[in-house]
Design a protein around this motif. Structure first.
Motif, PDB file in Angstrom:
ATOM      1  N   ALA A 168       0.894  -1.231  -0.077  1.00 41.64           N
ATOM      2  CA  ALA A 168      -0.128  -0.087  -0.082  1.00 41.64           C
ATOM      3  C   ALA A 168       0.791   1.138  -0.065  1.00 41.64           C
ATOM      4  O   ALA A 168       1.979   1.219   0.627  1.00 41.64           O
ATOM      5  CB  ALA A 168      -0.799  -0.015   1.109  1.00 41.64           C
ATOM      6  N   HIS A 169       0.263   2.177  -0.767  1.00 39.86           N
ATOM      7  CA  HIS A 169       1.111   3.741  -0.649  1.00 39.86           C
ATOM      8  C   HIS A 169       0.690   4.450   0.510  1.00 39.86           C
ATOM      9  O   HIS A 169       1.644   5.189   0.972  1.00 39.86           O
ATOM     10  CB  HIS A 169       0.612   4.233  -1.989  1.00 39.86           C
ATOM     11  CG  HIS A 169       1.249   5.564  -2.190  1.00 39.86           C
ATOM     12  ND1 HIS A 169       2.589   5.993  -2.027  1.00 39.86           N
ATOM     13  CD2 HIS A 169       0.649   6.863  -2.044  1.00 39.86           C
ATOM     14  CE1 HIS A 169       2.690   7.377  -2.243  1.00 39.86           C
ATOM     15  NE2 HIS A 169       1.592   7.929  -1.923  1.00 39.86           N
ATOM     16  N   ALA A 170      -0.412   4.306   0.906  1.00 37.41           N
ATOM     17  CA  ALA A 170      -0.899   5.259   1.971  1.00 37.41           C
ATOM     18  C   ALA A 170      -1.865   4.347   2.636  1.00 37.41           C
ATOM     19  O   ALA A 170      -2.610   3.339   2.785  1.00 37.41           O
ATOM     20  CB  ALA A 170      -1.518   6.714   1.355  1.00 37.41           C
ATOM     21  N   ILE A 171      -2.039   4.965   3.938  1.00 37.15           N
ATOM     22  CA  ILE A 171      -3.227   4.290   4.900  1.00 37.15           C
ATOM     23  C   ILE A 171      -3.967   5.573   5.398  1.00 37.15           C
ATOM     24  O   ILE A 171      -3.454   6.686   5.546  1.00 37.15           O
ATOM     25  CB  ILE A 171      -2.300   3.413   6.166  1.00 37.15           C
ATOM     26  CG1 ILE A 171      -1.441   4.487   6.969  1.00 37.15           C
ATOM     27  CG2 ILE A 171      -1.553   2.499   5.372  1.00 37.15           C
ATOM     28  CD1 ILE A 171      -0.938   3.906   8.145  1.00 37.15           C
ATOM     29  N   ILE A 172      -5.098   4.989   5.964  1.00 37.64           N
ATOM     30  CA  ILE A 172      -5.847   5.856   6.806  1.00 37.64           C
ATOM     31  C   ILE A 172      -6.457   4.971   7.947  1.00 37.64           C
ATOM     32  O   ILE A 172      -7.002   3.656   7.930  1.00 37.64           O
ATOM     33  CB  ILE A 172      -7.284   6.261   6.023  1.00 37.64           C
ATOM     34  CG1 ILE A 172      -6.995   7.069   4.803  1.00 37.64           C
ATOM     35  CG2 ILE A 172      -8.219   6.867   6.949  1.00 37.64           C
ATOM     36  CD1 ILE A 172      -8.239   7.426   4.101  1.00 37.64           C
ATOM     37  N   LEU A 173      -6.212   5.501   9.218  1.00 34.46           N
ATOM     38  CA  LEU A 173      -6.730   4.981  10.347  1.00 34.46           C
ATOM     39  C   LEU A 173      -8.087   5.440  10.638  1.00 34.46           C
ATOM     40  O   LEU A 173      -8.328   6.641  10.249  1.00 34.46           O
ATOM     41  CB  LEU A 173      -5.843   5.324  11.655  1.00 34.46           C
ATOM     42  CG  LEU A 173      -6.135   4.615  12.998  1.00 34.46           C
ATOM     43  CD1 LEU A 173      -5.898   3.301  12.704  1.00 34.46           C
ATOM     44  CD2 LEU A 173      -5.442   5.331  14.064  1.00 34.46           C
ATOM     45  N   LEU A 174      -9.076   4.551  10.966  1.00 30.71           N
ATOM     46  CA  LEU A 174     -10.428   4.819  11.092  1.00 30.71           C
ATOM     47  C   LEU A 174     -11.057   4.274  12.148  1.00 30.71           C
ATOM     48  O   LEU A 174     -10.907   3.020  12.546  1.00 30.71           O
ATOM     49  CB  LEU A 174     -11.038   4.483   9.778  1.00 30.71           C
ATOM     50  CG  LEU A 174     -12.708   4.712   9.458  1.00 30.71           C
ATOM     51  CD1 LEU A 174     -12.975   6.044   9.310  1.00 30.71           C
ATOM     52  CD2 LEU A 174     -13.046   3.891   8.146  1.00 30.71           C
ATOM     53  N   HIS A 175     -11.752   5.044  13.074  1.00 29.72           N
ATOM     54  CA  HIS A 175     -12.465   4.418  14.173  1.00 29.72           C
ATOM     55  C   HIS A 175     -13.835   5.193  14.310  1.00 29.72           C
ATOM     56  O   HIS A 175     -13.787   6.399  13.963  1.00 29.72           O
ATOM     57  CB  HIS A 175     -11.883   4.035  15.214  1.00 29.72           C
ATOM     58  CG  HIS A 175     -11.525   5.304  16.192  1.00 29.72           C
ATOM     59  ND1 HIS A 175     -10.546   6.428  16.087  1.00 29.72           N
ATOM     60  CD2 HIS A 175     -12.045   5.795  17.539  1.00 29.72           C
ATOM     61  CE1 HIS A 175     -10.436   7.275  16.995  1.00 29.72           C
ATOM     62  NE2 HIS A 175     -11.420   6.828  17.808  1.00 29.72           N
ATOM     63  N   ASN A 176     -14.918   4.597  15.071  1.00 25.42           N
ATOM     64  CA  ASN A 176     -16.092   5.097  15.297  1.00 25.42           C
ATOM     65  C   ASN A 176     -16.173   5.347  16.985  1.00 25.42           C
ATOM     66  O   ASN A 176     -15.428   4.870  17.851  1.00 25.42           O
ATOM     67  CB  ASN A 176     -17.316   4.477  15.052  1.00 25.42           C
ATOM     68  CG  ASN A 176     -17.229   3.105  15.542  1.00 25.42           C
ATOM     69  OD1 ASN A 176     -16.192   2.313  15.843  1.00 25.42           O
ATOM     70  ND2 ASN A 176     -18.397   2.784  16.225  1.00 25.42           N
ATOM     71  N   HIS A 177     -16.828   6.699  17.047  1.00 20.17           N
ATOM     72  CA  HIS A 177     -17.272   6.824  18.721  1.00 20.17           C
ATOM     73  C   HIS A 177     -18.827   6.369  18.632  1.00 20.17           C
ATOM     74  O   HIS A 177     -19.608   7.376  18.086  1.00 20.17           O
ATOM     75  CB  HIS A 177     -17.102   8.347  18.889  1.00 20.17           C
ATOM     76  CG  HIS A 177     -15.697   8.658  19.279  1.00 20.17           C
ATOM     77  ND1 HIS A 177     -15.277   9.796  19.589  1.00 20.17           N
ATOM     78  CD2 HIS A 177     -14.490   7.935  19.418  1.00 20.17           C
ATOM     79  CE1 HIS A 177     -13.873   9.703  19.942  1.00 20.17           C
ATOM     80  NE2 HIS A 177     -13.357   8.437  19.636  1.00 20.17           N
ATOM     81  N   LEU A 206       0.624   8.441   6.012  1.00 22.58           N
ATOM     82  CA  LEU A 206      -0.452   8.614   6.915  1.00 22.58           C
ATOM     83  C   LEU A 206      -1.452   9.508   6.135  1.00 22.58           C
ATOM     84  O   LEU A 206      -1.240  10.667   6.606  1.00 22.58           O
ATOM     85  CB  LEU A 206      -0.352   8.676   8.166  1.00 22.58           C
ATOM     86  CG  LEU A 206      -1.404   8.820   9.165  1.00 22.58           C
ATOM     87  CD1 LEU A 206      -2.273   7.588   9.178  1.00 22.58           C
ATOM     88  CD2 LEU A 206      -0.908   8.968  10.709  1.00 22.58           C
ATOM     89  N   GLN A 207      -2.522   9.137   5.551  1.00 24.93           N
ATOM     90  CA  GLN A 207      -3.262  10.068   4.671  1.00 24.93           C
ATOM     91  C   GLN A 207      -4.300  10.754   5.722  1.00 24.93           C
ATOM     92  O   GLN A 207      -4.513  12.047   5.586  1.00 24.93           O
ATOM     93  CB  GLN A 207      -4.112   9.416   3.737  1.00 24.93           C
ATOM     94  CG  GLN A 207      -5.299  10.164   3.025  1.00 24.93           C
ATOM     95  CD  GLN A 207      -4.550  11.373   2.278  1.00 24.93           C
ATOM     96  OE1 GLN A 207      -3.500  11.307   1.735  1.00 24.93           O
ATOM     97  NE2 GLN A 207      -5.573  12.371   1.903  1.00 24.93           N
ATOM     98  N   ASP A 208      -4.763  10.067   6.786  1.00 25.31           N
ATOM     99  CA  ASP A 208      -5.615  10.758   7.685  1.00 25.31           C
ATOM    100  C   ASP A 208      -6.088   9.732   8.848  1.00 25.31           C
ATOM    101  O   ASP A 208      -5.698   8.551   8.629  1.00 25.31           O
ATOM    102  CB  ASP A 208      -6.846  11.245   6.960  1.00 25.31           C
ATOM    103  CG  ASP A 208      -7.442  12.325   7.661  1.00 25.31           C
ATOM    104  OD1 ASP A 208      -7.250  12.795   8.912  1.00 25.31           O
ATOM    105  OD2 ASP A 208      -8.405  12.945   6.834  1.00 25.31           O
TER     106      ASP A 208
END
Length: 232
Positions: A168-177, A206-208
């Motif tokens: 992968a070139h980039a990643i996004i960390l994603l989570h919910n509240h 780290l894109q976001d």
């Protein structure tokens, strides 16, 4: 109202209205009634649907219940609870099903539109890693942890190994509240800084880091982007 659906004028019954006008014309209670199908003594299927919405506030809250919990609701039982749980899961899967085109995740709004509906329906906190191509299109999204980032014992390097394994070139960390408020905690901020620094050493972008919340009158933007706030 009569206690039997059959006593409602035929053109006003949920199934006939759906076939004549389309599913979008039905109320939430009418849609539930189609899955409940049959009533009980004192309540028809439509009345049961109306009661479920009163007791559980909304379809969203109802959809977040575990199947076993649904079986404990008066007038449902295992068969009807299973049908409802299956319907909610079909909706979640349809919302995240990849379209036949590239899915660009180059903005927080795009990330929210892609993953928000599914993650808003969860009653627990889900941490996910999104892998991206050089064009910032979706490669894959994996759940890496259930629980808060403060409890997450997966190190940044372990997360980045997943990115390296799939080139992968980039990643996004994603989570919910699940509370609906996407405001980051101190643990969220610390995890972002650690992942940002570790990604830089591995030449991965780290894109976001996007936190999914729920919309409200006081919160028109139901997500928080660390990039938009200058933290990445």
């Amino acid at each position: 109202m009569s206690h039997r659906i059959q006593d409602i004028p035929e053109n006003d019954r949920p199934r006939e209205r759906l076939l004549r006008l389309g599913p979008q014309a039905l109320s939430d209670a009418e849609l539930l009634a189609l899955f409940i199908n049959t009533g009980t003594k004192g309540e028809n299927a439509l009345q049961i649907g109306e009661r479920l919405l009163r007791e559980h506030r909304s379809l969203r809250d109802l959809s977040r219940m575990e199947p076993v919990a649904l079986t404990s609701i008066k007038a449902l039982g295992p068969a009807k609870a299973a049908k409802l749980a299956a319907a909610f899961e079909i909706g979640r899967r349809a919302s995240r099903e990849a379209a036949p085109r590239d899915i660009f995740l180059n903005t927080p709004q795009n990330v929210y539109e892609f993953a928000g509906p599914e993650m808003q329906a969860l009653s627990y906190e889900s941490v996910r890693l999104v892998l991206l191509t050089t064009k910032l299109t979706l490669m894959r999204m994996d759940e890496v942890f259930r629980g808060t980032l403060n409890e997450c014992n997966a190190s940044p390097r372990e997360l980045l190994r997943k990115a390296l394994a799939h080139n992968a070139h980039a990643i996004i960390l994603l989570h919910n509240h699940p509370s609906g408020d996407p405001t980051p905690s101190d643990a969220d901020r610390r995890a972002t800084r650690r992942l940002r620094d570790a990604a830089a050493t591995m030449d991965i972008l780290l894109q976001d880091h996007v936190i999914i919340g729920s919309p409200s009158e006081s919160r028109p933007t139901p997500f928080y982007s660390f990039r938009e706030h200058g933290m990445i």
